[in-house]
Design a protein around this motif. Structure first.
Motif, PDB file in Angstrom:
ATOM      1  N   ASP A  37       0.881  -1.169   0.000  1.00  7.98           N
ATOM      2  CA  ASP A  37       0.000   0.000   0.000  1.00  7.98           C
ATOM      3  C   ASP A  37       0.921   1.221   0.000  1.00  7.98           C
ATOM      4  N   ILE A  39       2.143   3.184   2.325  1.00 12.87           N
ATOM      5  CA  ILE A  39       3.222   3.122   3.311  1.00 12.87           C
ATOM      6  C   ILE A  39       4.193   1.997   2.970  1.00 12.87           C
ATOM      7  N   GLY A  40       3.669   0.841   2.630  1.00  2.00           N
ATOM      8  CA  GLY A  40       4.510  -0.308   2.289  1.00  2.00           C
ATOM      9  C   GLY A  40       5.397  -0.032   1.079  1.00  2.00           C
ATOM     10  N   LEU A  43       8.182   2.159   2.233  1.00  4.86           N
ATOM     11  CA  LEU A  43       9.153   1.394   3.021  1.00  4.86           C
ATOM     12  C   LEU A  43      10.009   0.509   2.111  1.00  4.86           C
ATOM     13  N   ALA A 215       9.568  -2.949   9.840  1.00  3.95           N
ATOM     14  CA  ALA A 215       8.420  -2.047   9.681  1.00  3.95           C
ATOM     15  C   ALA A 215       7.602  -2.422   8.447  1.00  3.95           C
ATOM     16  N   PHE A 216       8.311  -2.781   7.375  1.00  8.36           N
ATOM     17  CA  PHE A 216       7.668  -3.214   6.129  1.00  8.36           C
ATOM     18  C   PHE A 216       6.772  -4.438   6.383  1.00  8.36           C
ATOM     19  N   ASN A 219       3.816  -3.577   8.768  1.00 10.01           N
ATOM     20  CA  ASN A 219       2.817  -2.723   8.129  1.00 10.01           C
ATOM     21  C   ASN A 219       1.633  -3.516   7.570  1.00 10.01           C
ATOM     22  N   ALA A 222      -0.809  -3.452  10.229  1.00  9.61           N
ATOM     23  CA  ALA A 222      -1.351  -2.099  10.340  1.00  9.61           C
ATOM     24  C   ALA A 222      -2.308  -1.811   9.183  1.00  9.61           C
ATOM     25  N   ARG A 223      -1.979  -2.358   8.020  1.00 10.64           N
ATOM     26  CA  ARG A 223      -2.861  -2.161   6.867  1.00 10.64           C
ATOM     27  C   ARG A 223      -4.204  -2.863   7.086  1.00 10.64           C
ATOM     28  N   ARG A 226      -6.162  -0.636   9.220  1.00 16.76           N
ATOM     29  CA  ARG A 226      -6.662   0.542   8.506  1.00 16.76           C
ATOM     30  C   ARG A 226      -7.795   0.192   7.560  1.00 16.76           C
ATOM     31  N   VAL A 234       0.067  -3.982  16.968  1.00 15.88           N
ATOM     32  CA  VAL A 234       1.277  -4.252  16.178  1.00 15.88           C
ATOM     33  C   VAL A 234       2.482  -4.490  17.087  1.00 15.88           C
TER      34      VAL A 234
END
Ligand code: AVJ
Length: 322
Positions: A37, A39-40, A43, A215-216, A219, A222-223, A226, A234
């Protein structure tokens, strides 16, 4: 030049596959294609800059050194389809070399709208190409490109970055055979493949000291929060990387740090995770030369060229459809 995008919505595909992967009775899993996405994707661009992750730089070196030679080995005229467009940085090197022969239609095929937008923005200044972005799965997109080809026009399919390595075992040969089925004899595939290398180098490449890859990976949870309204904490998960000796693949997992229950309304699912249990998120297979040769032959291609990076074992393979 001309930029158009063909778009379809697939939110439900995300929900469906999250539900399927997290309801598995044994190893839970999430498909790696959902990493990207907005953010991904950002990253991943940072991963490509990390000192530990030599893969992207190796391929950039190969393409900047050998683009002209690669292009000399292509049929003409040729249209270009790329599976997973990324940022377009590597593709530029090839497109500019191709443009010295004739104007080129370029079709990036990408399920991530943000990656597609970046690629189109980055490449639209190359004057002799027309870009038509396709927001599609790889083979759906390729079918569409094939349907648009003109009489006598060949296809060059770019599958760079060793993304082929995400297919487990037989799935890679199966995918390549399906891809071959869409092509005509004489069409070509340029395939980037990361090669076997010492395990400590591989582990560092996928578990960098800055935690960008962590973080990748995280995420993805986190996705799901969202987009599917889930309540993953997380911080209750850790990034875990192993090298699987049987499959010769790096595996990325998300390890649960406690016994926990997560609700995912958008996927109509409640998941229980035990402390120490993992969700498998990605495999990145590392190739040998023999394996690449066999893979070409078994999927209807003839290897026509291979370029290697001296610093980071990586192979750019040119295969002709036979
Ligand atoms: C884009 C699938 C090739 O496998 O090296 C990088 C993705 N994951 N770091 C890879 C990735 C973690 C990458 N591919």
């Amino acid at each position: 030049m001309l930029t158009r995008a063909l778009t379809t919505t697939r939110r439900s595909d995300f929900a469906l596959l999250v539900r399927e992967g997290l309801s598995r009775p044994s190893q839970k899993e999430l498909p790696s294609k959902f990493f990207y996405d907005e953010i991904g994707s950002a990253l991943f661009d940072q991963i490509c800059l990390l000192p530990e992750y030599g893969l992207t730089r190796a391929e950039e070196r190969l393409l900047s050194r050998h683009a002209a030679e690669i292009v000399q080995n292509l049929p003409q005229p040729v249209a270009v389809a790329e599976l997973g467009s990324g940022t377009g940085k590597k593709t530029r090197l090839l497109l500019e070399a191709l443009c010295r022969r004739h104007a080129v239609s370029y079709y990036p095929i990408e399920i991530s709208p943000s990656a597609l937008a970046t690629c189109e923005r980055e490449l639209k200044d190359i004057r002799c190409i027309s870009i038509v972005g396709l927001e599609r799965e790889y083979l759906d997109g390729l079918l569409e490109v094939a349907a648009r080809r003109r009489e006598g026009q060949h296809l060059l399919v770019l599958f760079l970055g060793s993304t082929i390595g995400k297919f487990e075992g037989e799935a890679s040969a199966h995918f390549l055979r399906q891809l071959r089925g869409i092509l005509w004899e004489g069409d070509v595939l340029l395939l980037g493949a990361d090669l076997e290398k010492p395990v400590d180098i591989l582990l560092a490449a996928y578990d960098d000291s800055l935690g960008v890859t962590a973080a990748f990976n995280l995420n993805l949870l986190a996705r799901i929060n969202r987009e599917l309204g889930a309540n993953f904490d997380v911080r209750q998960f850790a990034h875990q990387v192993i090298f699987n000796q049987q499959t010769r693949s790096i595996e990325m997992h998300l390890r649960s740090l406690s016994d926990q229950t997560v609700t995912i309304p958008g996927a109509d699912l409640v998941v229980k995770l035990a402390r120490g249990e993992t969700i498998w998120t990605e495999s990145c297979h590392k190739y040998s030369f023999d394996e690449l040769r066999t893979m070409a032959n078994e999927s209807g291609f003839r290897p026509a060229g291979i370029w290697l990076d001296p610093a980071w074992p990586f192979a750019e393979n040119l295969w002709v459809a036979v």
